[in-house]
Design a protein around this motif. Structure first.
Motif, PDB file in Angstrom:
ATOM      1  N   GLN A  22      41.699  27.688  49.884  1.00 33.64           N
ATOM      2  CA  GLN A  22      40.745  28.348  50.529  1.00 33.64           C
ATOM      3  C   GLN A  22      39.621  27.447  50.939  1.00 33.64           C
ATOM      4  OE1 GLN A  22      40.475  31.549  51.440  1.00 33.64           O
ATOM      5  NE2 GLN A  22      42.384  31.714  50.848  1.00 33.64           N
ATOM      6  N   PRO A  23      38.645  27.662  51.725  1.00 38.72           N
ATOM      7  CA  PRO A  23      37.477  26.615  51.943  1.00 38.72           C
ATOM      8  C   PRO A  23      36.663  26.509  50.605  1.00 38.72           C
ATOM      9  CG  PRO A  23      37.393  28.595  53.660  1.00 38.72           C
ATOM     10  CD  PRO A  23      38.487  28.776  52.743  1.00 38.72           C
ATOM     11  N   LEU A  24      36.395  25.078  50.551  1.00 37.43           N
ATOM     12  CA  LEU A  24      35.827  24.674  49.418  1.00 37.43           C
ATOM     13  C   LEU A  24      34.737  25.579  48.975  1.00 37.43           C
ATOM     14  CD1 LEU A  24      35.413  22.359  47.574  1.00 37.43           C
ATOM     15  CD2 LEU A  24      33.822  21.204  48.855  1.00 37.43           C
ATOM     16  N   GLY A  25      34.763  26.203  47.510  1.00 37.01           N
ATOM     17  CA  GLY A  25      33.827  27.044  47.026  1.00 37.01           C
ATOM     18  C   GLY A  25      33.707  28.387  47.307  1.00 37.01           C
ATOM     19  N   GLN A  26      34.945  28.713  47.849  1.00 34.13           N
ATOM     20  CA  GLN A  26      35.104  30.304  48.322  1.00 34.13           C
ATOM     21  C   GLN A  26      35.978  30.879  47.134  1.00 34.13           C
ATOM     22  OE1 GLN A  26      33.334  32.337  50.659  1.00 34.13           O
ATOM     23  NE2 GLN A  26      32.063  30.306  50.721  1.00 34.13           N
ATOM     24  N   PRO A  27      35.779  32.077  46.803  1.00 30.25           N
ATOM     25  CA  PRO A  27      36.672  32.558  45.770  1.00 30.25           C
ATOM     26  C   PRO A  27      37.863  33.232  46.491  1.00 30.25           C
ATOM     27  CG  PRO A  27      34.172  33.604  45.688  1.00 30.25           C
ATOM     28  CD  PRO A  27      34.472  32.728  46.952  1.00 30.25           C
ATOM     29  N   TYR A  28      38.882  33.304  45.945  1.00 32.72           N
ATOM     30  CA  TYR A  28      40.097  33.866  46.385  1.00 32.72           C
ATOM     31  C   TYR A  28      40.948  34.673  45.457  1.00 32.72           C
ATOM     32  CZ  TYR A  28      42.531  29.681  45.134  1.00 32.72           C
ATOM     33  OH  TYR A  28      42.932  28.575  44.279  1.00 32.72           O
ATOM     34  N   PHE A  29      41.944  35.613  45.893  1.00 32.77           N
ATOM     35  CA  PHE A  29      42.780  36.275  44.887  1.00 32.77           C
ATOM     36  C   PHE A  29      43.854  35.699  44.533  1.00 32.77           C
ATOM     37  CE2 PHE A  29      39.782  39.746  46.396  1.00 32.77           C
ATOM     38  CZ  PHE A  29      39.483  40.077  45.455  1.00 32.77           C
ATOM     39  N   ASP A  30      44.325  35.643  43.365  1.00 34.52           N
ATOM     40  CA  ASP A  30      45.713  35.111  43.001  1.00 34.52           C
ATOM     41  C   ASP A  30      46.664  36.289  43.230  1.00 34.52           C
ATOM     42  OD1 ASP A  30      48.019  34.328  41.715  1.00 34.52           O
ATOM     43  OD2 ASP A  30      47.040  33.536  40.007  1.00 34.52           O
ATOM     44  N   ASN A  31      47.394  36.114  44.346  1.00 30.03           N
ATOM     45  CA  ASN A  31      48.280  37.223  44.691  1.00 30.03           C
ATOM     46  C   ASN A  31      49.730  37.348  43.896  1.00 30.03           C
ATOM     47  OD1 ASN A  31      46.755  38.053  46.912  1.00 30.03           O
ATOM     48  ND2 ASN A  31      47.538  36.289  48.137  1.00 30.03           N
ATOM     49  N   THR A  32      49.848  36.530  42.739  1.00 34.21           N
ATOM     50  CA  THR A  32      51.007  36.826  41.875  1.00 34.21           C
ATOM     51  C   THR A  32      50.566  37.940  40.947  1.00 34.21           C
ATOM     52  OG1 THR A  32      50.180  35.260  40.179  1.00 34.21           O
ATOM     53  CG2 THR A  32      51.577  34.266  42.029  1.00 34.21           C
ATOM     54  N   THR A  33      49.634  38.636  40.897  1.00 29.19           N
ATOM     55  CA  THR A  33      49.507  39.729  39.590  1.00 29.19           C
ATOM     56  C   THR A  33      50.227  40.915  40.342  1.00 29.19           C
ATOM     57  OG1 THR A  33      47.312  40.143  41.122  1.00 29.19           O
ATOM     58  CG2 THR A  33      47.239  39.018  39.189  1.00 29.19           C
ATOM     59  N   LYS A  34      50.497  41.623  39.396  1.00 29.83           N
ATOM     60  CA  LYS A  34      51.222  43.146  39.556  1.00 29.83           C
ATOM     61  C   LYS A  34      50.117  43.932  39.991  1.00 29.83           C
ATOM     62  CE  LYS A  34      53.615  46.583  37.047  1.00 29.83           C
ATOM     63  NZ  LYS A  34      53.978  46.998  35.862  1.00 29.83           N
ATOM     64  N   ARG A  35      50.696  44.705  41.424  1.00 29.10           N
ATOM     65  CA  ARG A  35      49.618  45.776  41.980  1.00 29.10           C
ATOM     66  C   ARG A  35      49.809  46.835  41.948  1.00 29.10           C
ATOM     67  NH1 ARG A  35      48.295  42.153  46.593  1.00 29.10           N
ATOM     68  NH2 ARG A  35      46.822  43.855  47.310  1.00 29.10           N
ATOM     69  N   GLU A  36      51.181  47.307  41.356  1.00 28.74           N
ATOM     70  CA  GLU A  36      51.697  48.674  41.194  1.00 28.74           C
ATOM     71  C   GLU A  36      51.872  49.126  39.759  1.00 28.74           C
ATOM     72  OE1 GLU A  36      52.225  50.826  43.541  1.00 28.74           O
ATOM     73  OE2 GLU A  36      51.670  49.431  45.398  1.00 28.74           O
ATOM     74  N   THR A  37      51.246  50.084  39.104  1.00 31.74           N
ATOM     75  CA  THR A  37      51.113  50.163  37.872  1.00 31.74           C
ATOM     76  C   THR A  37      51.376  51.730  37.661  1.00 31.74           C
ATOM     77  OG1 THR A  37      49.493  48.425  36.982  1.00 31.74           O
ATOM     78  CG2 THR A  37      50.053  50.014  35.459  1.00 31.74           C
ATOM     79  N   THR A  38      52.383  52.008  36.487  1.00 33.26           N
ATOM     80  CA  THR A  38      52.812  53.198  36.217  1.00 33.26           C
ATOM     81  C   THR A  38      52.609  53.615  34.602  1.00 33.26           C
ATOM     82  OG1 THR A  38      54.415  53.516  38.110  1.00 33.26           O
ATOM     83  CG2 THR A  38      54.469  55.282  36.215  1.00 33.26           C
ATOM     84  N   THR A  39      51.791  54.505  34.344  1.00 35.51           N
ATOM     85  CA  THR A  39      51.740  54.930  32.973  1.00 35.51           C
ATOM     86  C   THR A  39      51.973  56.393  32.636  1.00 35.51           C
ATOM     87  OG1 THR A  39      50.470  54.460  31.144  1.00 35.51           O
ATOM     88  CG2 THR A  39      49.087  55.287  32.993  1.00 35.51           C
ATOM     89  N   ILE A  40      51.940  56.660  31.376  1.00 35.74           N
ATOM     90  CA  ILE A  40      52.291  58.283  31.185  1.00 35.74           C
ATOM     91  C   ILE A  40      50.721  58.807  30.803  1.00 35.74           C
ATOM     92  CG2 ILE A  40      54.699  57.963  30.450  1.00 35.74           C
ATOM     93  CD1 ILE A  40      53.950  58.187  27.766  1.00 35.74           C
ATOM     94  N   VAL A  41      50.539  60.017  30.699  1.00 38.40           N
ATOM     95  CA  VAL A  41      49.372  60.774  30.616  1.00 38.40           C
ATOM     96  C   VAL A  41      49.041  60.285  28.983  1.00 38.40           C
ATOM     97  CG1 VAL A  41      48.315  62.944  29.821  1.00 38.40           C
ATOM     98  CG2 VAL A  41      49.605  62.618  32.130  1.00 38.40           C
ATOM     99  N   GLY A  42      47.932  59.708  28.712  1.00 37.89           N
ATOM    100  CA  GLY A  42      47.413  59.568  27.319  1.00 37.89           C
ATOM    101  C   GLY A  42      47.498  58.099  26.977  1.00 37.89           C
ATOM    102  N   GLN A  43      48.184  57.280  27.693  1.00 36.73           N
ATOM    103  CA  GLN A  43      48.662  56.098  27.470  1.00 36.73           C
ATOM    104  C   GLN A  43      47.803  54.975  28.066  1.00 36.73           C
ATOM    105  OE1 GLN A  43      52.644  53.712  28.452  1.00 36.73           O
ATOM    106  NE2 GLN A  43      52.926  54.162  26.146  1.00 36.73           N
ATOM    107  N   SER A  44      46.977  54.114  27.637  1.00 38.86           N
ATOM    108  CA  SER A  44      46.075  53.417  28.271  1.00 38.86           C
ATOM    109  C   SER A  44      46.641  52.717  29.431  1.00 38.86           C
ATOM    110  CB  SER A  44      45.387  52.341  27.309  1.00 38.86           C
ATOM    111  OG  SER A  44      44.564  53.023  26.584  1.00 38.86           O
ATOM    112  N   ALA A  45      45.840  52.453  30.391  1.00 37.72           N
ATOM    113  CA  ALA A  45      46.442  51.449  31.924  1.00 37.72           C
ATOM    114  C   ALA A  45      45.691  50.462  31.812  1.00 37.72           C
ATOM    115  CB  ALA A  45      46.380  52.557  33.019  1.00 37.72           C
ATOM    116  N   TYR A  46      46.199  49.301  32.230  1.00 37.29           N
ATOM    117  CA  TYR A  46      45.568  48.102  32.320  1.00 37.29           C
ATOM    118  C   TYR A  46      46.041  47.524  33.837  1.00 37.29           C
ATOM    119  CZ  TYR A  46      45.140  48.035  27.431  1.00 37.29           C
ATOM    120  OH  TYR A  46      44.889  48.442  25.924  1.00 37.29           O
ATOM    121  N   LEU A  47      44.833  47.137  34.684  1.00 39.97           N
ATOM    122  CA  LEU A  47      44.800  46.807  35.959  1.00 39.97           C
ATOM    123  C   LEU A  47      44.336  45.211  35.686  1.00 39.97           C
ATOM    124  CD1 LEU A  47      43.806  49.663  38.011  1.00 39.97           C
ATOM    125  CD2 LEU A  47      46.129  48.923  37.397  1.00 39.97           C
TER     126      LEU A  47
END
Length: 261
Positions: A22-47
């Protein structure tokens, strides 16, 4: 990664081979992270959101459906304290934790960076109700000497349960209590089968399938020496109804004969 080349006149030109350049000094996202998360009711979710080259910018988590700001940095900006943001010094990762999520929490959440023109990355969360089900009716009648064969299936769970216990009443079924008991559990298919061979009347009772972290389900088993009581009741009811109709017809005929005389 940057490669440097020296041109005539001593100027240096950088050639960037990284796919995340990216241009010097500009933030950007690491696109290797998981973007779809499934959890069950009551079980903590993490994004998990990873921002490279963040500098002094702030990272916020936004709920897309109502554009509600949930967190800014590691501070929670909502009255719903189930939402928290976690970040370790020196790390590129900003994690949104949702404690005790409910089905209504399903939807899109945005990780947003406070650049001059804001940039954001969307994460989708699905919160499902995981249930256990024993195949067949909730009440089972078995003839003495036959096998009790129960199959339990765990539905709508992102991960197989760690274990599935079978109970008779309040006690875990123990293979040593009597011979002829077997339990076959297949974690990947999320099924467990309980087989009790040559059932006796003493095997009657409430049988419960209890997977880890999921509401249990039960079936009431009756082991009988004689005829199925429901069938007996059905037969008696049918005979009684026929007898009542016959009696009513006879009374009607007698009444009609008296009236004719």
């Amino acid at each position: 990664m940057a490669e440097c080349a020296v041109k005539n006149g001593g100027s240096v030109v950088e050639h960037h081979s990284s796919s995340y350049w990216q241009p010097l000094g500009q933030p950007y996202f690491d696109n290797t992270t998981k973007r779809e998360t499934t959890t069950i009711v009551g079980q903590s979710a993490y994004l998990h959101c990873r921002v490279r080259n963040l500098g002094d910018r702030a990272v916020s988590w936004i709920r897309k459906r109502d554009l509600h700001i949930l967190t800014v940095g590691i501070l929670t900006y909502t009255n719903d304290q189930r939402f928290q943001s976690f970040h370790s010094d020196g790390s590129d990762e900003w994690t949104l934790k949702i404690t005790s999520p409910q089905v209504r929490d399903s939807g899109t959440y945005e990780c947003q960076v406070s650049t001059e023109t804001k940039i954001s990355q969307a994460f989708n969360l699905s919160v499902v109700v995981s249930v256990a089900k024993i195949n067949g009716n909730s009440e089972l009648y078995i003839k003495s000497g036959s096998d009790i064969n129960l199959t339990c299936i765990v539905l709508q769970t992102p991960e197989p349960p760690s274990f599935i216990y079978w109970y008779k009443g309040d006690h875990v079924i123990n293979y040593s209590q009597r011979g002829g008991i077997s339990v076959i559990t297949e974690k990947q298919t999320r099924t467990s089968r309980l087989l009790i061979s040559r059932a006796l009347p003493s095997d009657s009772g409430n049988y419960t399938c209890a997977p880890s972290g999921i509401n249990s389900t039960s079936v009431l088993v009756h082991v009988l020496n004689g005829e199925h009581p429901a069938a007996m009741q059905h037969g008696n009811s049918s005979n009684s109804g026929a007898a009542t109709r016959t009696l009513a017809l006879l009374l009607l005929l007698l009444h009609a004969g008296s009236f004719a005389r």
